[in-house]
Structures are given as C-alpha cells and as structure tokens.
Design a protein around this motif. Structure first.
Motif, PDB file in Angstrom:
ATOM      1  N   PHE A  55       0.842  -1.206   0.000  1.00 42.24           N
ATOM      2  CA  PHE A  55       0.000   0.000   0.000  1.00 42.24           C
ATOM      3  C   PHE A  55       0.871   1.249   0.000  1.00 42.24           C
ATOM      4  O   PHE A  55       0.669   2.166  -0.812  1.00 42.24           O
ATOM      5  CB  PHE A  55      -0.919  -0.016   1.224  1.00 42.24           C
ATOM      6  N   VAL A  56       1.843   1.297   0.894  1.00 45.30           N
ATOM      7  CA  VAL A  56       2.705   2.471   1.020  1.00 45.30           C
ATOM      8  C   VAL A  56       3.539   2.687  -0.236  1.00 45.30           C
ATOM      9  O   VAL A  56       3.675   3.820  -0.721  1.00 45.30           O
ATOM     10  CB  VAL A  56       3.608   2.320   2.269  1.00 45.30           C
ATOM     11  N   MET A  57       4.114   1.616  -0.787  1.00 39.81           N
ATOM     12  CA  MET A  57       4.943   1.745  -1.993  1.00 39.81           C
ATOM     13  C   MET A  57       4.129   2.303  -3.165  1.00 39.81           C
ATOM     14  O   MET A  57       4.597   3.179  -3.893  1.00 39.81           O
ATOM     15  CB  MET A  57       5.542   0.395  -2.378  1.00 39.81           C
ATOM     16  N   LEU A  58       2.922   1.801  -3.349  1.00 39.37           N
ATOM     17  CA  LEU A  58       2.086   2.273  -4.453  1.00 39.37           C
ATOM     18  C   LEU A  58       1.716   3.743  -4.262  1.00 39.37           C
ATOM     19  O   LEU A  58       1.736   4.522  -5.222  1.00 39.37           O
ATOM     20  CB  LEU A  58       0.821   1.425  -4.561  1.00 39.37           C
ATOM     21  N   ALA A  59       1.384   4.130  -3.033  1.00 41.71           N
ATOM     22  CA  ALA A  59       1.022   5.520  -2.758  1.00 41.71           C
ATOM     23  C   ALA A  59       2.172   6.461  -3.084  1.00 41.71           C
ATOM     24  O   ALA A  59       1.967   7.551  -3.641  1.00 41.71           O
ATOM     25  CB  ALA A  59       0.612   5.685  -1.295  1.00 41.71           C
ATOM     26  N   ILE A  60       3.401   6.041  -2.783  1.00 39.01           N
ATOM     27  CA  ILE A  60       4.575   6.883  -3.017  1.00 39.01           C
ATOM     28  C   ILE A  60       4.960   6.904  -4.487  1.00 39.01           C
ATOM     29  O   ILE A  60       5.135   7.974  -5.082  1.00 39.01           O
ATOM     30  CB  ILE A  60       5.762   6.385  -2.161  1.00 39.01           C
ATOM     31  N   VAL A  61       5.106   5.739  -5.091  1.00 36.64           N
ATOM     32  CA  VAL A  61       5.619   5.649  -6.461  1.00 36.64           C
ATOM     33  C   VAL A  61       4.662   6.269  -7.474  1.00 36.64           C
ATOM     34  O   VAL A  61       5.092   6.950  -8.406  1.00 36.64           O
ATOM     35  CB  VAL A  61       5.922   4.179  -6.818  1.00 36.64           C
ATOM     36  N   PHE A  62       3.364   6.057  -7.288  1.00 40.51           N
ATOM     37  CA  PHE A  62       2.399   6.588  -8.244  1.00 40.51           C
ATOM     38  C   PHE A  62       1.748   7.886  -7.772  1.00 40.51           C
ATOM     39  O   PHE A  62       0.874   8.415  -8.440  1.00 40.51           O
ATOM     40  CB  PHE A  62       1.317   5.548  -8.541  1.00 40.51           C
ATOM     41  N   ASN A  63       2.155   8.378  -6.598  1.00 40.20           N
ATOM     42  CA  ASN A  63       1.626   9.630  -6.061  1.00 40.20           C
ATOM     43  C   ASN A  63       0.098   9.589  -5.966  1.00 40.20           C
ATOM     44  O   ASN A  63      -0.608  10.461  -6.473  1.00 40.20           O
ATOM     45  CB  ASN A  63       2.066  10.825  -6.920  1.00 40.20           C
ATOM     46  N   ILE A  64      -0.388   8.560  -5.274  1.00 38.35           N
ATOM     47  CA  ILE A  64      -1.828   8.374  -5.104  1.00 38.35           C
ATOM     48  C   ILE A  64      -2.219   8.739  -3.678  1.00 38.35           C
ATOM     49  O   ILE A  64      -1.578   8.304  -2.719  1.00 38.35           O
ATOM     50  CB  ILE A  64      -2.240   6.905  -5.358  1.00 38.35           C
ATOM     51  N   HIS A  65      -3.254   9.527  -3.529  1.00 42.76           N
ATOM     52  CA  HIS A  65      -3.770   9.819  -2.194  1.00 42.76           C
ATOM     53  C   HIS A  65      -4.283   8.513  -1.582  1.00 42.76           C
ATOM     54  O   HIS A  65      -4.937   7.718  -2.264  1.00 42.76           O
ATOM     55  CB  HIS A  65      -4.909  10.835  -2.273  1.00 42.76           C
ATOM     56  N   PRO A  66      -3.975   8.251  -0.312  1.00 41.69           N
ATOM     57  CA  PRO A  66      -4.407   6.989   0.315  1.00 41.69           C
ATOM     58  C   PRO A  66      -5.889   6.684   0.148  1.00 41.69           C
ATOM     59  O   PRO A  66      -6.262   5.517  -0.012  1.00 41.69           O
ATOM     60  CB  PRO A  66      -4.038   7.191   1.789  1.00 41.69           C
ATOM     61  N   ASP A  67      -6.737   7.708   0.179  1.00 43.30           N
ATOM     62  CA  ASP A  67      -8.162   7.457   0.049  1.00 43.30           C
ATOM     63  C   ASP A  67      -8.529   7.001  -1.361  1.00 43.30           C
ATOM     64  O   ASP A  67      -9.509   6.291  -1.551  1.00 43.30           O
ATOM     65  CB  ASP A  67      -8.965   8.708   0.418  1.00 43.30           C
ATOM     66  N   MET A  68      -7.744   7.421  -2.354  1.00 39.40           N
ATOM     67  CA  MET A  68      -7.956   6.957  -3.723  1.00 39.40           C
ATOM     68  C   MET A  68      -7.310   5.588  -3.947  1.00 39.40           C
ATOM     69  O   MET A  68      -7.831   4.758  -4.695  1.00 39.40           O
ATOM     70  CB  MET A  68      -7.391   7.971  -4.718  1.00 39.40           C
ATOM     71  N   LEU A  69      -6.184   5.364  -3.281  1.00 41.48           N
ATOM     72  CA  LEU A  69      -5.496   4.084  -3.436  1.00 41.48           C
ATOM     73  C   LEU A  69      -6.329   2.939  -2.880  1.00 41.48           C
ATOM     74  O   LEU A  69      -6.357   1.847  -3.465  1.00 41.48           O
ATOM     75  CB  LEU A  69      -4.130   4.134  -2.735  1.00 41.48           C
ATOM     76  N   ARG A  70      -7.012   3.172  -1.777  1.00 42.39           N
ATOM     77  CA  ARG A  70      -7.812   2.086  -1.201  1.00 42.39           C
ATOM     78  C   ARG A  70      -8.951   1.683  -2.136  1.00 42.39           C
ATOM     79  O   ARG A  70      -9.484   0.569  -2.029  1.00 42.39           O
ATOM     80  CB  ARG A  70      -8.343   2.470   0.177  1.00 42.39           C
ATOM     81  N   LYS A  71      -9.304   2.562  -3.087  1.00 39.75           N
ATOM     82  CA  LYS A  71     -10.366   2.254  -4.057  1.00 39.75           C
ATOM     83  C   LYS A  71      -9.797   1.852  -5.418  1.00 39.75           C
ATOM     84  O   LYS A  71     -10.539   1.718  -6.390  1.00 39.75           O
ATOM     85  CB  LYS A  71     -11.280   3.463  -4.234  1.00 39.75           C
ATOM     86  N   ALA A  72      -8.482   1.660  -5.506  1.00 45.01           N
ATOM     87  CA  ALA A  72      -7.846   1.312  -6.776  1.00 45.01           C
ATOM     88  C   ALA A  72      -8.288  -0.077  -7.228  1.00 45.01           C
ATOM     89  O   ALA A  72      -8.605  -0.951  -6.417  1.00 45.01           O
ATOM     90  CB  ALA A  72      -6.329   1.365  -6.631  1.00 45.01           C
ATOM     91  N   MET A  73      -8.277  -0.262  -8.540  1.00 44.69           N
ATOM     92  CA  MET A  73      -8.687  -1.535  -9.136  1.00 44.69           C
ATOM     93  C   MET A  73      -7.493  -2.213  -9.794  1.00 44.69           C
ATOM     94  O   MET A  73      -6.586  -1.551 -10.323  1.00 44.69           O
ATOM     95  CB  MET A  73      -9.799  -1.314 -10.157  1.00 44.69           C
ATOM     96  N   LEU A  74      -7.509  -3.541  -9.806  1.00 48.84           N
ATOM     97  CA  LEU A  74      -6.431  -4.337 -10.386  1.00 48.84           C
ATOM     98  C   LEU A  74      -6.990  -5.222 -11.485  1.00 48.84           C
ATOM     99  O   LEU A  74      -8.077  -5.787 -11.358  1.00 48.84           O
ATOM    100  CB  LEU A  74      -5.793  -5.210  -9.291  1.00 48.84           C
ATOM    101  N   ARG A  75      -6.230  -5.330 -12.574  1.00 50.55           N
ATOM    102  CA  ARG A  75      -6.620  -6.261 -13.633  1.00 50.55           C
ATOM    103  C   ARG A  75      -5.372  -6.853 -14.270  1.00 50.55           C
ATOM    104  O   ARG A  75      -4.273  -6.311 -14.133  1.00 50.55           O
ATOM    105  CB  ARG A  75      -7.468  -5.568 -14.710  1.00 50.55           C
TER     106      ARG A  75
END
Length: 295
Positions: free
Chosen positions: A143-163
């Motif tokens: 979670f932390v790595m993705l938030a930093i590397v892609f510059n995603i706000h934590p509230d948006m990252l928790r709603k991220a989708m994977l495919r």
C-alpha cells in the motif's frame, strides 16, 4: 515605565480590541494577559528572556515562554490560546515576534518531517527489495509503496482496481487503475520485478482466485458488505510500516524525494508530466535503488 512593563498597556489594548465584546470576554482576556505577564516577568527576573516589554520582546523570548509553559505540564490547547492572546497584544505594540517564532517553528518542523521522510523512504525501498515477514506487513508495504511511487492519495489508493492485461504474451501483466491527486483517472503497469513486495501482496490476496481482465479491488475489504478497505484501515497500514521501520513519514514528501531522485538520474525525465509505469535509471548508471540503499 513601571516594574511590570508588560501590564502597562493591557487596559488600553482591551478597550480598543474588545470594545464590542461582553464583560465576560474582556475579563477573560485581562486575566489571560496578566497571567502571561506574570510568567514573563519571572523569566526576565531569572535572566531567561531579554525583556518582558511587549514592544521589545524577540522570537527567542517567545520560545522560552512556550518552553516554560510546557515544563509546567500545561496543555497544548492552553499554550495555543496564550500565544493567540500574546500575538494580538504584541501586534498592538507593533511587534511581530510571535508570528516570527511560529513561522520559524513551522519551517523547522517541515525540515524535520522532510528529513524523517527521506530516511523512511530509504528503509521502505530496502524492505521492498528484501523479504517482508508477515502477510499483514506485505499488505502494508504494498500500500505504502504504491502511494509513493504513483503519487496516489491513500483514500484513492484504497479504491484502486487491479486487472491482468495479458499483453505481449505476459501472464502476470498487472495494471492498476486509480484516480490521481489531480483528479485524473490513470491506468498504469505494475513492474513487479522492481516492486516485488507488490507481487507478493497480489499472490497472497488472490491465492484462490485468478486475476483476469475484469478489474477487481486491489485492496478488498474483509467485510463482505464493503468493496474496499476503510479509511481507518488504510491509515493503519501506514502506521504498521512506520512502526516496522521506526520512522514516521509523509506520503507527499516521500513522492517528491522519489521524483527528484529520478530527475537527478536522467535529464530526459525532467520534462515528463507524469510517471509511466515505474521508471528506473539506466543500468549503466548508479540506480535509484542503489542510491536509496546507500550502495
């Protein structure tokens, strides 16, 4: 001027600044200022501050006053209220020492947080390149790595989708879809070779379910009533990483440090509006990982 110069102008200040206030507010202001004046006079008598004259006090005097209040176990809310009264009173005497003290404090705190974030970023990358023990920490680091590397706000990252895109013959060609800090929807490739902890997280999360081309929550909720983890859970993930590395950090500052290092490594990167995937410096140069890990 009297022996207590701080108190000399209190009544005039109250009459001008509290002229539309009720008597209770005026009395509260008077009592607060008189108490502040008493403390400042004692500090002046001890030689701790240079002056208790409201026109001559300097930012260091304000710092000493705050330290004196904290040493007496006074609450931060009370100290904040005292500083507000003190600032108004000193401004009445054309003295901006409280504002200067607070600005200096803000800059120091910012520098300390940035330095802490820089050290934390190095440790986060170090843990990413090694085995993270425990499924809960694997999730937290992902979670932390993705938030930093892609510059995603934590509230948006928790709603991220994977495919799984299944492009170019690659089976594990995972892509993450999210809303960035500017409000734009992004669809980015996950380079699991460079971020192995994310690959481990995906494997443990979808152990019994293959990820296909249909987007699925990257951080699904354990509660069947909800699709994603809650804001409290996302904050707890950050807290778990901070406890593991023994440092606190700020997401935005970590991202800025990360992007600055990318720009330093390659002039070509400086004009790129945003990262595409997870770019790394050329092999012939000292890599970002090497620099973060001090190699």
């Amino acid at each position: 001027m009297s022996r207590y110069p701080f108190n000399d102008g209190i009544e005039e200040f109250l009459s001008r600044s509290f002229n539309d206030s009720d008597e209770q507010s005026v009395d509260k202001g008077r009592n607060s200022l008189q108490n502040i004046g008493r403390i400042l006079h004692l500090l002046k008598e001890k030689g701790v501050i240079q002056s208790d004259n409201p026109a001559r006090m300097v930012p260091n005097d304000i710092r000493c006053f705050v330290e004196e209040r904290r040493s007496g176990d006074v609450s931060e809310s009370t100290i904040s209220r005292d500083l507000s009264y003190l600032d108004d009173y000193l401004q009445f005497h054309d003295n901006s020492s409280v504002e200067e003290y607070l600005e200096g404090l803000r800059i120091r705190n910012l520098e300390e947080r940035k330095e802490s974030s820089k050290k934390a970023l190095r440790k986060i990358f170090l843990h990413n390149s090694k085995d993270v023990k425990g499924s809960h920490l694997v999730k937290a680091y992902a979670f932390v790595m993705l938030a930093i590397v892609f510059n995603i706000h934590p509230d948006m990252l928790r709603k991220a989708m994977l495919r799984n895109a299944f492009e170019n013959g690659c089976v594990n060609n995972y892509r993450i879809r999210f809303i960035d800090r500017s409000g734009m929807e992004k669809d980015e490739l996950l380079d699991l070779n460079r971020l192995p902890v994310i690959g481990r997280y995906i494997d443990q999360t979808y152990l019994l379910g293959f990820v296909n081309s249909t987007p699925r929550p990257l951080f699904p909720s354990s509660n069947p009533l909800f699709d994603y983890i809650s804001p409290d859970e996302s904050r707890e993930l950050k807290h778990q990483v901070e406890e593991d590395i023994g440092l606190s950090f700020d997401y935005v500052q970590c991202t800025e440090i990360y992007l600055d290092m990318l720009e330093d490594d390659s002039p070509v990167q400086r004009n790129r509006p945003a990262l595409k995937g997870i770019w790394m410096p050329p092999i012939r140069r000292r890599s970002l990982f090497d620099r973060l890990l001090g190699r």
